[in-house]
Design a protein around this motif. Structure first.
Motif, PDB file in Angstrom:
ATOM      1  N   ASN A  11       0.891  -1.299   0.012  1.00 44.40           N
ATOM      2  CA  ASN A  11       0.084  -0.148  -0.022  1.00 44.40           C
ATOM      3  C   ASN A  11       0.814   1.297  -0.008  1.00 44.40           C
ATOM      4  OD1 ASN A  11      -2.267   1.701   0.246  1.00 44.40           O
ATOM      5  ND2 ASN A  11      -2.019   1.734   2.357  1.00 44.40           N
ATOM      6  N   TRP A  12       0.843   1.951  -0.939  1.00 41.53           N
ATOM      7  CA  TRP A  12       1.622   3.283  -1.269  1.00 41.53           C
ATOM      8  C   TRP A  12       0.584   4.451  -0.985  1.00 41.53           C
ATOM      9  CZ3 TRP A  12      -0.021   5.630  -5.798  1.00 41.53           C
ATOM     10  CH2 TRP A  12      -0.602   4.789  -6.667  1.00 41.53           C
ATOM     11  N   TRP A  13      -0.356   4.246  -0.662  1.00 40.59           N
ATOM     12  CA  TRP A  13      -1.432   5.520  -0.565  1.00 40.59           C
ATOM     13  C   TRP A  13      -1.570   5.907   0.823  1.00 40.59           C
ATOM     14  CZ3 TRP A  13      -5.057   6.754  -4.436  1.00 40.59           C
ATOM     15  CH2 TRP A  13      -5.165   5.871  -5.640  1.00 40.59           C
ATOM     16  N   THR A  14      -1.867   7.261   1.190  1.00 35.29           N
ATOM     17  CA  THR A  14      -2.082   7.943   2.458  1.00 35.29           C
ATOM     18  C   THR A  14      -3.442   7.165   2.672  1.00 35.29           C
ATOM     19  OG1 THR A  14      -3.148   9.789   1.821  1.00 35.29           O
ATOM     20  CG2 THR A  14      -0.715   9.659   2.282  1.00 35.29           C
ATOM     21  N   GLU A  15      -3.914   7.282   4.112  1.00 35.91           N
ATOM     22  CA  GLU A  15      -5.173   6.803   4.349  1.00 35.91           C
ATOM     23  C   GLU A  15      -6.366   7.537   3.728  1.00 35.91           C
ATOM     24  OE1 GLU A  15      -7.236   5.746   8.631  1.00 35.91           O
ATOM     25  OE2 GLU A  15      -5.327   5.431   8.646  1.00 35.91           O
ATOM     26  N   SER A  16      -6.288   8.702   3.766  1.00 34.69           N
ATOM     27  CA  SER A  16      -7.150   9.479   3.347  1.00 34.69           C
ATOM     28  C   SER A  16      -7.433   9.706   1.645  1.00 34.69           C
ATOM     29  CB  SER A  16      -7.168  11.104   3.698  1.00 34.69           C
ATOM     30  OG  SER A  16      -6.100  11.527   3.319  1.00 34.69           O
ATOM     31  N   ASP A  17      -6.415   9.228   1.258  1.00 28.11           N
ATOM     32  CA  ASP A  17      -6.439   9.439  -0.474  1.00 28.11           C
ATOM     33  C   ASP A  17      -6.685   7.952  -0.713  1.00 28.11           C
ATOM     34  OD1 ASP A  17      -5.197  11.956  -0.655  1.00 28.11           O
ATOM     35  OD2 ASP A  17      -3.129  11.278  -1.044  1.00 28.11           O
ATOM     36  N   LEU A  18      -6.439   7.076  -0.175  1.00 23.11           N
ATOM     37  CA  LEU A  18      -7.189   5.715  -0.293  1.00 23.11           C
ATOM     38  C   LEU A  18      -8.605   5.741  -0.235  1.00 23.11           C
ATOM     39  CD1 LEU A  18      -6.365   2.879  -1.344  1.00 23.11           C
ATOM     40  CD2 LEU A  18      -6.232   2.114   0.927  1.00 23.11           C
ATOM     41  N   LYS A  19      -9.033   6.229   0.809  1.00 21.45           N
ATOM     42  CA  LYS A  19     -10.454   6.354   1.209  1.00 21.45           C
ATOM     43  C   LYS A  19     -11.467   7.304   0.001  1.00 21.45           C
ATOM     44  CE  LYS A  19     -13.592   7.930   4.756  1.00 21.45           C
ATOM     45  NZ  LYS A  19     -13.787   8.936   5.406  1.00 21.45           N
ATOM     46  N   ALA A  20     -10.490   8.258  -0.592  1.00 24.62           N
ATOM     47  CA  ALA A  20     -11.261   9.160  -1.498  1.00 24.62           C
ATOM     48  C   ALA A  20     -11.144   8.222  -2.796  1.00 24.62           C
ATOM     49  CB  ALA A  20     -10.392  10.420  -1.591  1.00 24.62           C
ATOM     50  N   PHE A  21     -10.188   7.434  -2.976  1.00 26.99           N
ATOM     51  CA  PHE A  21     -10.209   6.627  -4.341  1.00 26.99           C
ATOM     52  C   PHE A  21     -11.304   5.491  -4.207  1.00 26.99           C
ATOM     53  CE2 PHE A  21      -8.268   2.902  -6.349  1.00 26.99           C
ATOM     54  CZ  PHE A  21      -8.584   3.207  -7.642  1.00 26.99           C
ATOM     55  N   LYS A  22     -11.343   5.034  -3.077  1.00 27.24           N
ATOM     56  CA  LYS A  22     -12.147   3.908  -3.021  1.00 27.24           C
ATOM     57  C   LYS A  22     -13.754   4.537  -3.247  1.00 27.24           C
ATOM     58  CE  LYS A  22     -10.051   0.361  -0.152  1.00 27.24           C
ATOM     59  NZ  LYS A  22      -9.849  -0.142   1.028  1.00 27.24           N
ATOM     60  N   GLN A  23     -13.881   5.680  -2.746  1.00 25.91           N
ATOM     61  CA  GLN A  23     -15.002   6.372  -3.227  1.00 25.91           C
ATOM     62  C   GLN A  23     -15.291   6.702  -4.678  1.00 25.91           C
ATOM     63  OE1 GLN A  23     -17.842   6.809  -0.971  1.00 25.91           O
ATOM     64  NE2 GLN A  23     -19.081   7.419  -2.804  1.00 25.91           N
ATOM     65  N   LYS A  24     -14.426   7.219  -5.367  1.00 29.39           N
ATOM     66  CA  LYS A  24     -14.519   7.284  -6.678  1.00 29.39           C
ATOM     67  C   LYS A  24     -14.804   6.119  -7.400  1.00 29.39           C
ATOM     68  CE  LYS A  24     -11.874  11.701  -7.067  1.00 29.39           C
ATOM     69  NZ  LYS A  24     -12.827  12.426  -7.750  1.00 29.39           N
ATOM     70  N   ALA A  25     -13.920   4.961  -6.891  1.00 33.77           N
ATOM     71  CA  ALA A  25     -14.312   3.613  -7.585  1.00 33.77           C
ATOM     72  C   ALA A  25     -15.872   3.303  -7.578  1.00 33.77           C
ATOM     73  CB  ALA A  25     -13.400   2.403  -7.018  1.00 33.77           C
ATOM     74  N   LYS A  26     -16.391   3.645  -6.280  1.00 33.89           N
ATOM     75  CA  LYS A  26     -17.966   3.217  -5.971  1.00 33.89           C
ATOM     76  C   LYS A  26     -18.656   4.253  -7.132  1.00 33.89           C
ATOM     77  CE  LYS A  26     -18.114   1.526  -1.230  1.00 33.89           C
ATOM     78  NZ  LYS A  26     -18.197   2.364   0.087  1.00 33.89           N
ATOM     79  N   ASP A  27     -18.160   5.596  -6.968  1.00 40.57           N
ATOM     80  CA  ASP A  27     -18.800   6.448  -8.174  1.00 40.57           C
ATOM     81  C   ASP A  27     -19.141   5.820  -9.529  1.00 40.57           C
ATOM     82  OD1 ASP A  27     -19.577   7.816  -6.004  1.00 40.57           O
ATOM     83  OD2 ASP A  27     -17.846   9.538  -6.471  1.00 40.57           O
ATOM     84  N   MET A  28     -17.902   5.180  -9.797  1.00 39.87           N
ATOM     85  CA  MET A  28     -17.620   4.535 -11.242  1.00 39.87           C
ATOM     86  C   MET A  28     -18.582   3.394 -11.387  1.00 39.87           C
ATOM     87  SD  MET A  28     -16.479   5.331 -14.146  1.00 39.87           S
ATOM     88  CE  MET A  28     -14.625   6.055 -14.082  1.00 39.87           C
ATOM     89  N   ILE A  29     -18.396   2.769 -10.413  1.00 36.34           N
ATOM     90  CA  ILE A  29     -19.661   1.497 -10.294  1.00 36.34           C
ATOM     91  C   ILE A  29     -20.880   2.024 -10.801  1.00 36.34           C
ATOM     92  CG2 ILE A  29     -20.831  -0.440  -8.930  1.00 36.34           C
ATOM     93  CD1 ILE A  29     -17.773  -0.676  -7.884  1.00 36.34           C
ATOM     94  N   ALA A  30     -21.383   3.041  -9.883  1.00 35.04           N
ATOM     95  CA  ALA A  30     -22.804   3.346  -9.819  1.00 35.04           C
ATOM     96  C   ALA A  30     -22.997   4.044 -11.274  1.00 35.04           C
ATOM     97  CB  ALA A  30     -22.992   4.788  -8.833  1.00 35.04           C
ATOM     98  N   LEU A  31     -22.036   4.771 -11.867  1.00 36.63           N
ATOM     99  CA  LEU A  31     -22.205   5.461 -13.323  1.00 36.63           C
ATOM    100  C   LEU A  31     -22.687   4.332 -14.390  1.00 36.63           C
ATOM    101  CD1 LEU A  31     -22.085   8.121 -14.648  1.00 36.63           C
ATOM    102  CD2 LEU A  31     -19.611   7.382 -15.279  1.00 36.63           C
ATOM    103  N   PHE A  32     -22.060   3.122 -14.274  1.00 37.83           N
ATOM    104  CA  PHE A  32     -22.402   2.161 -15.183  1.00 37.83           C
ATOM    105  C   PHE A  32     -23.377   0.990 -14.737  1.00 37.83           C
ATOM    106  CE2 PHE A  32     -19.303   2.635 -18.732  1.00 37.83           C
ATOM    107  CZ  PHE A  32     -18.685   3.647 -18.169  1.00 37.83           C
ATOM    108  N   ASP A  33     -23.593   0.942 -13.474  1.00 45.67           N
ATOM    109  CA  ASP A  33     -24.386  -0.350 -12.950  1.00 45.67           C
ATOM    110  C   ASP A  33     -26.039   0.033 -13.310  1.00 45.67           C
ATOM    111  OD1 ASP A  33     -24.154  -2.712 -11.611  1.00 45.67           O
ATOM    112  OD2 ASP A  33     -25.405  -1.893  -9.746  1.00 45.67           O
ATOM    113  N   GLY A  34     -26.247  -0.960 -14.099  1.00 45.68           N
ATOM    114  CA  GLY A  34     -27.676  -1.030 -14.384  1.00 45.68           C
ATOM    115  C   GLY A  34     -28.068  -0.299 -15.619  1.00 45.68           C
ATOM    116  N   VAL A  35     -27.280   0.169 -16.120  1.00 42.58           N
ATOM    117  CA  VAL A  35     -27.365   1.086 -17.478  1.00 42.58           C
ATOM    118  C   VAL A  35     -27.806  -0.107 -18.557  1.00 42.58           C
ATOM    119  CG1 VAL A  35     -26.524   2.629 -19.172  1.00 42.58           C
ATOM    120  CG2 VAL A  35     -25.758   2.709 -16.917  1.00 42.58           C
TER     121      VAL A  35
END
Ligand SMILES: [Zn+2]
Length: 633
Positions: A502-526
């Motif tokens: 893990n080369w991420w700071t804790e808060s950056d990793l949290k932000a990245f995970k949230q963005k990945a979730k947003d990407m899931i939501a953008l495509f999911d069910g389309v």
């Protein structure tokens, strides 16, 4: 092309004429920009092979062996005469097993010959230390392509009936009697059913870091008293083994309840059925065609490959990197190699700039990301080295009493001996995992390396006849897509050396995970016209597409002759595809890549410059409000 159409369905506006005209070849489930290039290469290579067969004297040793094998695969008369007999070499050995104990005694040879077994070992890079290679262990694949099919009763019945029907035909052609055929299939399916609850779904497999589960020797022995896995592993690598990486813990936890004497008959029947299907392609033409029937039905492919084409592939598939190297050197060459390498480095440079000016990462993480980019190894066109096993191949020919199954088993043994000899060794990062003649590209997280085979470096991806912006929207975006895999939800867990770290700071990793979730939501069910997109299954590829598109656009914009229209349209062009309904539905279940229409439309809607350039407004289907856009890289 009407301007209004671009705002409704950009993909169709750009590709409409092509979509109308395109014909799916009878032996394919779909046709696409990828496939059109593939078919061109296939034609070239098949013609070359025919020419080489006439006069192989100038060829290098490995190509000569390829031609000798091709000579065997195209000797249709001999293949018909032999019929299913060559398979006896495998079948008799499986039939002679009387117990799990016997299977243990036969395991090493079967493993080296890649005979299908309920579980197998493989040597791959250690996720925790990419400079070493370790043993992975996993269960065999199910008969149906995804676990989800087993959880839908109607679908399960439909597909297993189809499997039963097509497999009956294959086994009858092998000469099994009607009663035997029914028992074999019933028992094979009974064993397949045991594996279902302990097999990961495609969605679970897509989270590939989760296949890294180290079990020490004692933990393995405690769970596998019915079959000594450590002894088998040690026999294969010819060294002490004190740890296995279990790709699917559910399987090893349930191992003794699945692999035991009570299930031996089922396992044996499963092996007969699996191997009868696997080796059918090397036998008579009727068997080859019957052996592919289930796969064709699943993907909606109308007909089998022609005899000639199938025979070419039976030889080519064994020598693909050898033929690929010839293809790359001949049709691509060192000048283009240098040219494209320059382009990749330009994309890496732009990527670095984008990370440096990124607004959601802290400097500490940015520095690490830039370091990872600086260490990225780039391979273009064709490899500098081939796997060493080709030099050890030997093709005996029918005149020496050999047949296609004997040749296959012998080559498998040479390949597997090489694979297992890599245990505990440093990997050779110059070896590619696809041939230069394959229309594709990849990122290897454990090598932190991107590879662009020569085959993809053609129109519409790349051509000197296209504008620079078109090339950026094509190959530029593919390059940046592969670079982005270093920072997708899987790749981001590996550091610049290719190890899980893990080369991420804790808060950056949290932000990245949230963005990945947003990407899931953008495509999911389309909706795609064939069913909804699975946002979780496709998240890593969608992140890579999104990063790739934005980075390539940035690179294109740096040039005076940048043209948005050329760029966006070529991006949509490279995703053109026409597929059978069955294939489209299958991909929605198992493919980690997003459906082509969304790779074009949704990814473009998600880019501000696209919305602005075509003046897309809230009433347009291509519209996505800026606050709903997901920008990661
Ligand atoms: Zn990808």
């Amino acid at each position: 092309m009407k301007k209004e159409q671009l705002k409704t369905n950009f993909y169709e506006a750009v590709n409409g004429a092509w979509l109308e005209k395109a014909q799916i070849p009878g032996d394919q489930p779909s046709v696409s920009a990828f496939l059109e290039l593939h078919l061109g290469i296939e034609k070239t290579l098949m013609a070359l092979t025919k020419k080489w067969e006439q006069d192989p004297s100038d060829l290098n040793d490995n190509l000569k062996k390829f031609i000798k094998l091709y000579h065997m695969t195209t000797d249709f008369k001999q293949r018909e005469t032999l019929g299913s007999k060559p398979f006896d070499a495998v079948l008799k050995r499986i039939q002679s097993l009387k117990s799990i104990h016997d299977l243990e005694a036969a395991f090493k040879d079967f493993a080296l010959e890649s005979v299908e077994m309920p579980f197998s070992f493989s040597v791959m890079q250690d996720f925790m230390n990419s400079n070493n290679q370790v043993l992975y262990f996993g269960a065999a694949n199910l008969f149906l392509p995804d676990t989800s099919y087993y959880h839908d009763e109607a679908k399960k019945k439909q597909l297993l009936d189809l499997f039963t029907m097509t497999t009956k035909q294959v086994l009858s052609l092998y000469g099994f009697k009607a009663g035997e055929v029914d028992t074999l299939i019933e028992e094979a399916l009974a064993f397949d059913a045991l594996l279902v609850p302990v097999t990961k779904s495609s969605v679970e497999k897509a989270d590939y870091v989760k296949m890294y589960n180290p079990y020490d020797k004692k933990a393995v022995l405690d769970r596998t008293k019915t079959f000594d896995l450590i002894k088998q592993a040690e026999a294969l690598v010819q060294q002490d083994v004190d740890q296995l990486i279990i790709t699917n813990p559910d399987f090893i936890e349930a191992f003794e309840t699945i692999i035991n004497e009570a299930h031996f008959k089922w396992i044996q029947s499963w092996m007969i059925v699996s191997n009868a299907l696997k080796f059918a392609e090397n036998l008579s033409d009727e068997l080859r065609v019957a052996g592919g029937a289930f796969r064709r039905a699943l993907s909606g492919t109308k007909e089998a490959q022609s005899k000639e084409k199938a025979a070419f592939y039976q030889a080519y598939n064994r020598f693909d990197q050898v033929v690929g190297l010839y293809y790359g050197e001949t049709f691509f060459g060192p000048t283009a190699k240098a040219d494209v390498a320059t382009m990749v480095h330009e994309m890496i440079g732009v990527y670095q700039e984008r990370i440096a000016s990124n607004t959601w990462l802290k400097d500490e993480t940015k520095d690490k990301a830039i370091k990872k980019l600086s260490s990225l190894s780039v391979q273009v066109g064709y490899p500098d080295e081939l796997p060493p096993y080709y030099d050890r191949f030997e093709v005996k020919g029918y005149e020496a009493g050999s047949d296609l199954i004997q040749e296959r088993l012998t080559m498998n043994r040479i390949i597997q001996q090489h694979q297992f000899s890599k245990y505990n060794q440093k990997p050779n990062k110059n070896i590619w995992s696809m041939p230069a003649s394959m229309v594709n590209a990849y990122y290897s997280p454990t090598n932190n390396q991107i590879v662009f085979p020569a085959a993809i470096l053609q129109e519409p991806y790349y051509s000197l006849k296209q504008s620079a912006s078109e090339n950026y929207g094509g190959i530029g975006a593919v390059m940046a897509h592969e670079i982005s895999h270093a920072f997708d939800n899987n790749g981001a867990k590996f550091d610049e050396t290719g190890s899980l770290n893990n080369w991420w700071t804790e808060s950056d990793l949290k932000a990245f995970k949230q963005k990945a979730k947003d990407m899931i939501a953008l495509f999911d069910g389309v909706e795609t016209g064939f069913g909804p997109c699975d946002g979780t299954l496709t998240v890593s590829e969608n992140i890579a597409d999104s990063g790739g598109l934005r980075c390539a656009l940035e690179a294109s914009k740096k040039h005076d002759d940048h043209n948005y229209d050329d760029f966006f349209k070529n991006w949509a062009r490279v995703w053109r595809v026409k597929s059978s309904t069955e294939y489209s539905q299958l991909l929605l279940k198992v493919d980690v890549h997003g459906p082509a229409i969304l790779r074009a439309n949704m990814q473009l809607s998600n880019v501000e410059e696209f919305q602005d350039y075509y003046q897309i407004s809230s009433s347009d289907k291509m519209y996505l409000p800026k606050d709903k856009m997901v920008s990661i890289w």
